[in-house]
Each structure stands twice: as structure tokens, then as C-alpha cells.
Design a protein around this motif. Structure first.
Motif, PDB file in Angstrom:
ATOM      1  N   ALA A  15       0.638  -1.064   0.037  1.00  0.00           N
ATOM      2  CA  ALA A  15      -0.247   0.125   0.115  1.00  0.00           C
ATOM      3  C   ALA A  15       0.806   1.444  -0.004  1.00  0.00           C
ATOM      4  N   LEU A  16       2.196   1.258   0.904  1.00  0.00           N
ATOM      5  CA  LEU A  16       2.691   2.043   0.950  1.00  0.00           C
ATOM      6  C   LEU A  16       3.553   2.413  -0.605  1.00  0.00           C
ATOM      7  N   HIS A  17       3.717   1.699  -1.360  1.00  0.00           N
ATOM      8  CA  HIS A  17       4.198   1.553  -2.425  1.00  0.00           C
ATOM      9  C   HIS A  17       3.494   2.526  -3.506  1.00  0.00           C
ATOM     10  N   GLU A  18       2.040   1.327  -2.770  1.00  0.00           N
ATOM     11  CA  GLU A  18       1.628   2.462  -4.002  1.00  0.00           C
ATOM     12  C   GLU A  18       0.880   3.851  -3.875  1.00  0.00           C
ATOM     13  N   LEU A  19       0.844   3.643  -2.617  1.00  0.00           N
ATOM     14  CA  LEU A  19       0.714   5.683  -2.848  1.00  0.00           C
ATOM     15  C   LEU A  19       2.177   6.390  -2.819  1.00  0.00           C
ATOM     16  N   VAL A  20       3.216   6.141  -2.527  1.00  0.00           N
ATOM     17  CA  VAL A  20       4.548   7.114  -3.533  1.00  0.00           C
ATOM     18  C   VAL A  20       4.269   6.835  -4.355  1.00  0.00           C
ATOM     19  N   HIS A  21       4.428   5.828  -5.770  1.00  0.00           N
ATOM     20  CA  HIS A  21       3.570   5.862  -6.984  1.00  0.00           C
ATOM     21  C   HIS A  21       3.219   6.556  -7.661  1.00  0.00           C
ATOM     22  N   ALA A  22       1.568   7.085  -6.986  1.00  0.00           N
ATOM     23  CA  ALA A  22       0.266   7.615  -6.764  1.00  0.00           C
ATOM     24  C   ALA A  22       0.828   9.341  -7.049  1.00  0.00           C
ATOM     25  N   GLY A  23       1.431   9.334  -5.859  1.00  0.00           N
ATOM     26  CA  GLY A  23       1.961  11.229  -5.849  1.00  0.00           C
ATOM     27  C   GLY A  23       0.677  11.712  -5.279  1.00  0.00           C
ATOM     28  N   GLU A  24       0.463  12.956  -5.492  1.00  0.00           N
ATOM     29  CA  GLU A  24      -0.461  13.654  -5.614  1.00  0.00           C
ATOM     30  C   GLU A  24      -1.844  13.506  -5.991  1.00  0.00           C
ATOM     31  N   ARG A  25      -2.005  12.663  -6.880  1.00  0.00           N
ATOM     32  CA  ARG A  25      -3.282  11.379  -7.446  1.00  0.00           C
ATOM     33  C   ARG A  25      -4.533  10.950  -6.561  1.00  0.00           C
ATOM     34  N   GLY A  26      -3.346  10.449  -5.786  1.00  0.00           N
ATOM     35  CA  GLY A  26      -3.583   9.540  -4.545  1.00  0.00           C
ATOM     36  C   GLY A  26      -4.615   8.592  -5.423  1.00  0.00           C
ATOM     37  N   CYS A  27      -4.981   7.343  -4.473  1.00  0.00           N
ATOM     38  CA  CYS A  27      -5.142   5.779  -4.925  1.00  0.00           C
ATOM     39  C   CYS A  27      -6.789   5.937  -4.555  1.00  0.00           C
ATOM     40  N   THR A  28      -7.140   4.936  -4.921  1.00  0.00           N
ATOM     41  CA  THR A  28      -8.821   4.597  -4.153  1.00  0.00           C
ATOM     42  C   THR A  28      -8.194   2.419  -4.549  1.00  0.00           C
ATOM     43  N   PRO A  29      -9.180   2.451  -3.469  1.00  0.00           N
ATOM     44  CA  PRO A  29      -9.333   0.571  -3.794  1.00  0.00           C
ATOM     45  C   PRO A  29      -9.945  -0.073  -4.871  1.00  0.00           C
ATOM     46  N   ILE A  30     -10.518   1.120  -6.117  1.00  0.00           N
ATOM     47  CA  ILE A  30     -11.090   0.966  -7.175  1.00  0.00           C
ATOM     48  C   ILE A  30     -10.363   0.632  -8.754  1.00  0.00           C
TER      49      ILE A  30
ATOM     50  N   ARG B   9       0.313  12.852   1.678  1.00  0.00           N
ATOM     51  CA  ARG B   9       0.818  14.186   1.953  1.00  0.00           C
ATOM     52  C   ARG B   9       2.206  14.462   2.843  1.00  0.00           C
ATOM     53  N   SER B  10       2.558  13.228   3.677  1.00  0.00           N
ATOM     54  CA  SER B  10       4.199  13.437   4.416  1.00  0.00           C
ATOM     55  C   SER B  10       5.467  12.774   2.562  1.00  0.00           C
ATOM     56  N   PRO B  11       6.601  13.599   2.863  1.00  0.00           N
ATOM     57  CA  PRO B  11       7.318  13.284   1.696  1.00  0.00           C
ATOM     58  C   PRO B  11       8.259  11.978   1.973  1.00  0.00           C
ATOM     59  N   VAL B  12       8.489  10.934   1.446  1.00  0.00           N
ATOM     60  CA  VAL B  12       8.229   9.662   1.741  1.00  0.00           C
ATOM     61  C   VAL B  12      10.106   9.382   1.352  1.00  0.00           C
ATOM     62  N   LEU B  13      11.196   9.167   2.011  1.00  0.00           N
ATOM     63  CA  LEU B  13      12.288   8.429   1.317  1.00  0.00           C
ATOM     64  C   LEU B  13      12.445   7.510   1.231  1.00  0.00           C
ATOM     65  N   VAL B  14      12.780   6.456   0.673  1.00  0.00           N
ATOM     66  CA  VAL B  14      12.135   5.128   0.128  1.00  0.00           C
ATOM     67  C   VAL B  14      14.163   4.725   0.291  1.00  0.00           C
ATOM     68  N   ILE B  15      14.457   3.724   1.165  1.00  0.00           N
ATOM     69  CA  ILE B  15      15.383   3.923   1.393  1.00  0.00           C
ATOM     70  C   ILE B  15      15.754   2.536   0.574  1.00  0.00           C
ATOM     71  N   GLU B  16      14.446   0.886   0.841  1.00  0.00           N
ATOM     72  CA  GLU B  16      14.688  -0.283   0.745  1.00  0.00           C
ATOM     73  C   GLU B  16      13.589  -0.468   0.092  1.00  0.00           C
ATOM     74  N   GLU B  17      13.187  -1.628  -0.802  1.00  0.00           N
ATOM     75  CA  GLU B  17      12.272  -1.972  -0.959  1.00  0.00           C
ATOM     76  C   GLU B  17      12.463  -3.482  -0.987  1.00  0.00           C
ATOM     77  N   VAL B  18      12.214  -4.444  -1.328  1.00  0.00           N
ATOM     78  CA  VAL B  18      12.165  -6.156  -1.082  1.00  0.00           C
ATOM     79  C   VAL B  18      11.156  -6.664  -1.847  1.00  0.00           C
ATOM     80  N   ARG B  19      11.302  -6.615  -2.720  1.00  0.00           N
ATOM     81  CA  ARG B  19      10.278  -7.036  -3.672  1.00  0.00           C
ATOM     82  C   ARG B  19      10.393  -9.273  -3.897  1.00  0.00           C
ATOM     83  N   ARG B  20       9.596 -10.082  -4.450  1.00  0.00           N
ATOM     84  CA  ARG B  20       9.192 -11.603  -4.468  1.00  0.00           C
ATOM     85  C   ARG B  20      10.493 -11.700  -5.276  1.00  0.00           C
TER      86      ARG B  20
END
Length: 95
Positions: A27-42, A84-95
Motif C-alpha cells: 500500500a505504501l508503495h502504491e501511495l508513493v508512486h501515485a503521488g498527488e493524484r492518490g489511489c483508490t481501492p477501485i 501528504r508526508s514526504p516519503v524517502l524510500v530507502i529499501e524495497e524488497v520484492r518477491r
């Protein structure tokens, strides 16, 4: 769907490093990548968006909920989550 399983980040550049796992990381990944437009469950279906947002807010993130109407056979409204918070991603682990 992006398979982010763990995400380490900072709120602002001076905050402590925090780590979220599982669906909260996704969810945080999705929010960060959506930025100001945000995201919806739809747009980004997941079973418990409101819970992910609740927990991310509890971790210190500022996230707005904007109510939006939608039409169709089951018209109503849904929330758009906007980070609304500036988020600095330090590490992202994927499958």
C-alpha cells in the motif's frame, strides 16, 4: 500487481527509518508512486485499504481521504487516499 514484501522508509529526510511488511508495504508503495493524484481501492484493488491507511497513519504518515462519488449499478462513494508526508524510500524488497 507489484510484489513488494518489505519497504524501509523515512518520513522527511530527518525522521527515523521505519519498516513495513506485507500489504502495508504494498500500500505504501502504491501511495508513493501515485503521488498527488492518490489511489483508490477501485484503481488498486485490495481487501483492506482502510486498515492499511489506518496503520500507516499510526506509523506517522499524513494521508488524506477524499470522498469521491462513483456511478454504475452499485453507485455510491469511495475514498481516494492521498499521501501528504514526504516519503524517502530507502529499501524495497520484492518477491
Amino acid at each position: 500487481m507489484v510484489d513488494v514484501t518489505r519497504l524501509t522508509f523515512q518520513i522527511d529526510a530527518e525522521g527515523p527509518q521505519l519498516t513495513v511488511k506485507g500489504r502495508m508495504a504494498w500500500a505504501l508503495h502504491e501511495l508513493v508512486h501515485a503521488g498527488e493524484r492518490g489511489c483508490t481501492p477501485i484503481e488498486r484493488p485490495a481487501p483492506r485499504w482502510s486498515d492499511y491507511i489506518f496503520k500507516l497513519r499510526k506509523a506517522g504518515l499524513a494521508i488524506d481521504t477524499v470522498d469521491e462519488a462513483h456511478g454504475g449499478a452499485y453507485s455510491g462513494s469511495h475514498g481516494r487516499y492521498v499521501p501528504r508526508s514526504p516519503v524517502l524510500v530507502i529499501e524495497e524488497v520484492r518477491r
